[in-house]
Scaffold this motif. Structure first.
Motif, PDB file in Angstrom:
ATOM      1  N   PRO A   1      26.838 -18.380  36.801  1.00 36.34           N
ATOM      2  CA  PRO A   1      27.854 -17.486  37.353  1.00 36.34           C
ATOM      3  C   PRO A   1      29.128 -17.435  36.534  1.00 36.34           C
ATOM      4  CG  PRO A   1      27.703 -19.020  38.821  1.00 36.34           C
ATOM      5  CD  PRO A   1      26.676 -19.270  37.972  1.00 36.34           C
ATOM      6  N   LEU A   2      29.410 -18.442  35.810  1.00 31.10           N
ATOM      7  CA  LEU A   2      30.472 -18.236  34.904  1.00 31.10           C
ATOM      8  C   LEU A   2      30.283 -17.712  33.488  1.00 31.10           C
ATOM      9  CD1 LEU A   2      31.994 -22.053  35.451  1.00 31.10           C
ATOM     10  CD2 LEU A   2      32.975 -19.837  36.219  1.00 31.10           C
ATOM     11  N   THR A   3      29.130 -16.938  33.381  1.00 30.38           N
ATOM     12  CA  THR A   3      28.644 -16.155  32.225  1.00 30.38           C
ATOM     13  C   THR A   3      29.588 -15.010  32.268  1.00 30.38           C
ATOM     14  OG1 THR A   3      26.782 -17.341  31.883  1.00 30.38           O
ATOM     15  CG2 THR A   3      26.956 -15.140  30.826  1.00 30.38           C
ATOM     16  N   LEU A   4      30.435 -14.483  31.254  1.00 31.06           N
ATOM     17  CA  LEU A   4      31.028 -13.473  31.291  1.00 31.06           C
ATOM     18  C   LEU A   4      29.937 -12.335  31.146  1.00 31.06           C
ATOM     19  CD1 LEU A   4      34.351 -14.155  29.123  1.00 31.06           C
ATOM     20  CD2 LEU A   4      34.295 -12.997  31.379  1.00 31.06           C
ATOM     21  N   HIS A   5      30.049 -11.263  32.291  1.00 34.04           N
ATOM     22  CA  HIS A   5      29.241 -10.229  32.212  1.00 34.04           C
ATOM     23  C   HIS A   5      29.935  -9.034  32.757  1.00 34.04           C
ATOM     24  CE1 HIS A   5      29.189 -12.351  36.202  1.00 34.04           C
ATOM     25  NE2 HIS A   5      28.445 -11.032  36.602  1.00 34.04           N
ATOM     26  N   GLY A   6      29.056  -7.699  32.614  1.00 38.67           N
ATOM     27  CA  GLY A   6      29.557  -6.326  32.936  1.00 38.67           C
ATOM     28  C   GLY A   6      28.405  -5.407  32.927  1.00 38.67           C
ATOM     29  N   SER A   7      28.585  -4.544  33.377  1.00 41.65           N
ATOM     30  CA  SER A   7      27.724  -3.088  33.023  1.00 41.65           C
ATOM     31  C   SER A   7      28.239  -1.915  32.844  1.00 41.65           C
ATOM     32  CB  SER A   7      26.762  -3.118  34.244  1.00 41.65           C
ATOM     33  OG  SER A   7      27.168  -2.793  35.204  1.00 41.65           O
ATOM     34  N   ASN A   8      27.627  -1.113  31.971  1.00 38.73           N
ATOM     35  CA  ASN A   8      27.964   0.342  31.784  1.00 38.73           C
ATOM     36  C   ASN A   8      27.528   1.541  32.769  1.00 38.73           C
ATOM     37  OD1 ASN A   8      29.421  -0.604  29.387  1.00 38.73           O
ATOM     38  ND2 ASN A   8      27.425  -0.250  28.112  1.00 38.73           N
ATOM     39  N   ARG A   9      28.117   2.529  32.712  1.00 42.38           N
ATOM     40  CA  ARG A   9      27.758   3.645  33.626  1.00 42.38           C
ATOM     41  C   ARG A   9      26.165   3.920  33.177  1.00 42.38           C
ATOM     42  NH1 ARG A   9      32.985   4.800  32.339  1.00 42.38           N
ATOM     43  NH2 ARG A   9      34.183   5.106  34.284  1.00 42.38           N
ATOM     44  N   THR A  10      25.468   4.459  34.175  1.00 41.48           N
ATOM     45  CA  THR A  10      24.192   5.271  33.852  1.00 41.48           C
ATOM     46  C   THR A  10      24.377   6.526  32.924  1.00 41.48           C
ATOM     47  OG1 THR A  10      23.259   4.136  35.916  1.00 41.48           O
ATOM     48  CG2 THR A  10      22.033   6.052  34.803  1.00 41.48           C
ATOM     49  N   THR A  11      23.586   6.589  32.084  1.00 43.99           N
ATOM     50  CA  THR A  11      23.515   7.473  31.274  1.00 43.99           C
ATOM     51  C   THR A  11      22.378   8.335  30.859  1.00 43.99           C
ATOM     52  OG1 THR A  11      23.511   6.506  29.170  1.00 43.99           O
ATOM     53  CG2 THR A  11      25.598   6.833  29.751  1.00 43.99           C
ATOM     54  N   ASN A  12      20.978   7.680  31.507  1.00 41.61           N
ATOM     55  CA  ASN A  12      19.707   8.339  31.097  1.00 41.61           C
ATOM     56  C   ASN A  12      19.019   8.670  32.290  1.00 41.61           C
ATOM     57  OD1 ASN A  12      19.264   5.958  32.366  1.00 41.61           O
ATOM     58  ND2 ASN A  12      17.878   4.845  30.991  1.00 41.61           N
ATOM     59  N   GLY A  13      19.910   8.745  33.486  1.00 44.52           N
ATOM     60  CA  GLY A  13      19.199   9.360  34.632  1.00 44.52           C
ATOM     61  C   GLY A  13      18.307   8.482  35.450  1.00 44.52           C
ATOM     62  N   LYS A  14      18.203   7.300  35.236  1.00 43.93           N
ATOM     63  CA  LYS A  14      17.369   6.372  35.752  1.00 43.93           C
ATOM     64  C   LYS A  14      17.965   5.514  36.770  1.00 43.93           C
ATOM     65  CE  LYS A  14      13.821   6.786  32.030  1.00 43.93           C
ATOM     66  NZ  LYS A  14      13.197   5.784  31.082  1.00 43.93           N
ATOM     67  N   ARG A  15      17.346   5.242  37.863  1.00 44.73           N
ATOM     68  CA  ARG A  15      17.656   4.334  38.877  1.00 44.73           C
ATOM     69  C   ARG A  15      17.687   2.934  38.355  1.00 44.73           C
ATOM     70  NH1 ARG A  15      14.878   4.993  44.637  1.00 44.73           N
ATOM     71  NH2 ARG A  15      16.598   3.805  46.358  1.00 44.73           N
ATOM     72  N   ARG A  16      18.861   2.013  38.964  1.00 41.35           N
ATOM     73  CA  ARG A  16      18.514   0.671  38.695  1.00 41.35           C
ATOM     74  C   ARG A  16      18.989  -0.222  40.064  1.00 41.35           C
ATOM     75  NH1 ARG A  16      23.513  -3.019  36.651  1.00 41.35           N
ATOM     76  NH2 ARG A  16      23.991  -2.883  38.848  1.00 41.35           N
ATOM     77  N   ARG A  17      17.721  -0.972  40.503  1.00 39.75           N
ATOM     78  CA  ARG A  17      17.899  -1.672  41.704  1.00 39.75           C
ATOM     79  C   ARG A  17      17.479  -3.117  41.606  1.00 39.75           C
ATOM     80  NH1 ARG A  17      13.008   1.496  44.606  1.00 39.75           N
ATOM     81  NH2 ARG A  17      12.367   1.276  42.489  1.00 39.75           N
ATOM     82  N   VAL A  18      18.449  -3.886  42.042  1.00 39.97           N
ATOM     83  CA  VAL A  18      18.525  -5.296  41.719  1.00 39.97           C
ATOM     84  C   VAL A  18      18.742  -6.084  43.122  1.00 39.97           C
ATOM     85  CG1 VAL A  18      19.846  -6.941  40.528  1.00 39.97           C
ATOM     86  CG2 VAL A  18      19.245  -4.784  39.500  1.00 39.97           C
ATOM     87  N   ILE A  19      17.806  -7.227  43.082  1.00 36.33           N
ATOM     88  CA  ILE A  19      18.181  -8.187  44.240  1.00 36.33           C
ATOM     89  C   ILE A  19      18.740  -9.394  43.431  1.00 36.33           C
ATOM     90  CG2 ILE A  19      17.075  -9.671  45.721  1.00 36.33           C
ATOM     91  CD1 ILE A  19      14.788  -7.632  46.191  1.00 36.33           C
ATOM     92  N   HIS A  20      20.061  -9.651  43.925  1.00 43.27           N
ATOM     93  CA  HIS A  20      20.786 -10.855  43.347  1.00 43.27           C
ATOM     94  C   HIS A  20      20.892 -11.915  44.386  1.00 43.27           C
ATOM     95  CE1 HIS A  20      24.675 -12.071  41.405  1.00 43.27           C
ATOM     96  NE2 HIS A  20      24.836 -12.719  42.703  1.00 43.27           N
ATOM     97  N   ILE A  21      20.213 -12.962  44.093  1.00 42.34           N
ATOM     98  CA  ILE A  21      20.289 -14.336  44.933  1.00 42.34           C
ATOM     99  C   ILE A  21      20.816 -15.219  43.975  1.00 42.34           C
ATOM    100  CG2 ILE A  21      19.124 -15.739  46.345  1.00 42.34           C
ATOM    101  CD1 ILE A  21      16.691 -13.633  46.121  1.00 42.34           C
ATOM    102  N   GLU A  22      21.883 -15.988  44.884  1.00 45.10           N
ATOM    103  CA  GLU A  22      22.452 -17.367  44.317  1.00 45.10           C
ATOM    104  C   GLU A  22      21.900 -18.592  44.784  1.00 45.10           C
ATOM    105  OE1 GLU A  22      26.721 -16.842  44.373  1.00 45.10           O
ATOM    106  OE2 GLU A  22      26.359 -14.847  43.403  1.00 45.10           O
ATOM    107  N   PHE A  23      21.857 -19.775  44.034  1.00 41.63           N
ATOM    108  CA  PHE A  23      21.402 -21.012  44.418  1.00 41.63           C
ATOM    109  C   PHE A  23      22.153 -22.209  44.183  1.00 41.63           C
ATOM    110  CE2 PHE A  23      17.723 -17.890  43.533  1.00 41.63           C
ATOM    111  CZ  PHE A  23      16.879 -18.436  44.695  1.00 41.63           C
TER     112      PHE A  23
END
Length: 241
Positions: free
Chosen positions: A202-224
């Motif tokens: 979780p300390l890894t710097l991360h981000g994400s851009n807007r969607t530009t290709n008209g494709k969906r993105r579904r993610v299950i995020h689980i922390e341990f």
């Protein structure tokens, strides 16, 4: 998927802060997860809906029937061999970034944990409260101990919000995004295939851009984690698999 040797993935996470492993879920398992999601009552308060994002907090508690599919043999093996035998779930979120989403996330670290109450403890703070859910920034050693698995239900690349990360940033403690020195840091895009996973500290710097290709993105995020919190505090979503 042959997971006989996970050491390479483990060492990559420890050095760079993340790794991608494709082929963890079969086509049938992804269809099963999708079917459960389709038939879920989304009217509860932990379900957030907007044009740009659909999200479910405390996902495994809200949709308990999904656990048996999510924790398949591959995931159990990864948790045991990469994280450690005593790791348990401490947080879970489901994200659905629609095809037309303008949602983007600036570079950041995941600095808070979800807990069951607000209490005055040395090293814990600042605190936030949303819908009776308590989050707090804990001491650094607790953050450094966490592993995050992101399960991808769709093919994801830089055009539909794949995470971009700064390798090795997890080893620099609290790293404010406004202080990123781009003369020494490099950005990497984490493309993940449908049915694949990304593992991240979780300390890894991360981000994400807007969607530009008209494709969906579904993610299950689980922390341990495998750390027990001080007696007066509990992980709000602690769950043994």
């Amino acid at each position: 998927m042959n997971l006989s040797n996970l050491e390479n993935y483990k060492s990559h996470i420890l050095e760079y802060g993340f790794t991608v492993i494709n082929g963890i879920f079969s086509k049938e398992e992804i269809e099963q997860i999708t079917s459960i999601l389709l038939h879920t009552d989304t009217s509860k308060e932990n379900f957030r809906k907007s044009e740009d994002l659909f999200a479910v907090r405390q996902f495994l508690k809200e949709v308990p029937e999904i656990k048996s599919v999510v924790f398949n043999e591959n995931i159990k093996r990864i948790i045991k061999d990469i994280f450690g035998g005593k790791y348990f779930v401490v947080k879970s979120i489901y994200f659905d970034k629609p095809e037309t989403s303008n949602w983007y996330v600036a570079y950041h670290q995941d600095l808070t944990i979800s807990v069951d109450n607000k209490t005055d403890l040395p090293g814990f703070g600042p605190w936030t409260t949303k819908q009776n859910q308590f989050a707090v920034q804990p001491p650094l050693n607790i953050l450094e101990n966490i592993y995050t698995i992101r399960i991808h239900l769709d093919d994801t690349d830089e055009n539909n919000g794949a995470l971009k990360v700064i390798p090795k940033s997890h080893r620099k403690g609290i790293y404010r995004p406004e202080t990123i020195d781009w003369t020494v840091e490099a950005e990497e895009i984490c493309n993940v295939e449908k049915g694949g996973i990304m593992i991240m500290k979780p300390l890894t710097l991360h981000g994400s851009n807007r969607t530009t290709n008209g494709k969906r993105r579904r993610v299950i995020h689980i922390e341990f984690s495998d750390i027990e919190l001080p007696e007066t505090l509990q992980w709000s979503e602690k769950m043994n698999r």
